[in-house]
Design an enzyme around this catalytic site. Structure first.
Site, PDB file in Angstrom:
ATOM      1  CD  GLU A  38       1.681   5.221 -39.468  1.00 60.48           C
ATOM      2  OE1 GLU A  38       2.356   4.110 -39.458  1.00 60.48           O
ATOM      3  OE2 GLU A  38       1.379   5.961 -38.346  1.00 60.48           O
ATOM      4  CE  LYS A 110      -0.243   5.343 -35.247  1.00 50.82           C
ATOM      5  NZ  LYS A 110       1.136   5.479 -35.868  1.00 50.82           N
ATOM      6  CB  CYS A 148       1.336   1.811 -37.396  1.00 52.49           C
ATOM      7  SG  CYS A 148       2.837   1.365 -37.223  1.00 52.49           S
TER       8      CYS A 148
END
Ligand code: ACM
Length: 270
Positions: A38, A110, A148
């Site tokens: 990331e 995300k 993540c």
């Protein structure tokens, strides 16, 4: 197919140095798919709006995507890598780009923002997305992407698997210790390969410090780690697997991982 990931400690805001370092560390790696962490070229723990703004970039015009596209074309690998995206709506997103050897790109933004990310980024508005990808020998497979903290929400990996993901690429900057032991379960319960590329090192903002936990891991659809890294090492992990093997989700003669689901009795709404 062969997949690889890079675990390293990016330098804060030094995009050029991080691109060069990642490329040097991966030089000569033989892989169809390469997953980077990331925000791998920008660093993670932003100290100010000005810092995020200085590295947020449009996809595909920005320097990180341009670099990944050239790298994909010259190596024949497909890349999945995290970067701070400046959307054409003017919002910033914590995104991951898929850069294929043929020059095409795809974007995931995300969905589940972690901690101070909520100060700097808008939540992803594109949903969970599965992209077409091809190995160097021409095998087409389906690539899901999550970033993540999305791991904490089993709905993320499930959404990707139900859309047909064979492999889930998972660029990460993990700080909580539980993810490496949870990803084998995400892989098993969805019968997919998962590739968690985490970073190492510590970043500070004001009087706060975040230490990233390394421990990147590639998991098989049976929930076994195929390759795993230590907490602090800079390393490249590789694994070979058949991406299409994920598609056999028959558990017994009468049980199928997806067809036995009972959405009519699940309570998954807000
Ligand atoms: C995280 O989502 N970077 C913890």
């Amino acid at each position: 197919m062969k997949a690889a990931l890079l675990q390293f400690a990016p330098a804060y805001l030094d995009v050029r140095a991080n691109l060069d370092r990642a490329e040097a560390l991966l030089e000569g790696v033989d892989a169809d798919l390469i997953v980077l962490p990331e925000l791998f070229a920008s660093g993670y723990f932003f100290r100010s709006e000005a810092d995020v703004a200085s590295v947020a970039e449009p996809i595909p015009e920005g320097p990180t995507t341009q670099h990944l596209q050239q790298w994909a074309a010259s190596s024949g690998a497909t890349f999945v890598a995290g970067l701070p995206e400046l959307g054409n709506d003017g919002q910033r997103y914590n995104s991951a780009v898929v850069a294929r050897p043929d020059g095409t790109t795809a974007t995931y933004r995300k969905v589940h923002l972690f901690y101070r990310e909520k100060d700097w980024f808008a939540p992803g508005d594109l949903g969970f997305r599965v992209f077409e990808a091809t190995t160097r020998d021409g095998t087409a497979y389906r690539l899901g992407v999550m970033i993540c903290f999305d791991w904490y929400f089993p709905e993320a990996a499930r959404s990707l698997a139900l859309q047909g993901a064979d492999v889930i690429a998972h660029p990460s900057n993990l700080v909580r210790k539980d993810c490496p032991r949870s990803m084998p379960i995400r892989a098993l319960e969805n019968h997919v390969v998962t590739i968690t590329a985490n970073r190492t090192g510590t970043e500070t903002a004001g009087d706060e410090a975040l230490t990233f936990i390394g421990r990147s891991v590639i998991c098989s659809p049976q929930g076994h780690p195929l390759a795993s890294a230590g907490r602090e090492e800079t390393t490249v992990l590789t694994a070979a697997f058949d991406p299409l093997a994920s598609r056999d989700r028959q558990l017994t003669a009468t049980n199928h991982l997806f067809r036995d689901r009972r959405p009519d009795v699940y309570t998954l709404g807000g």
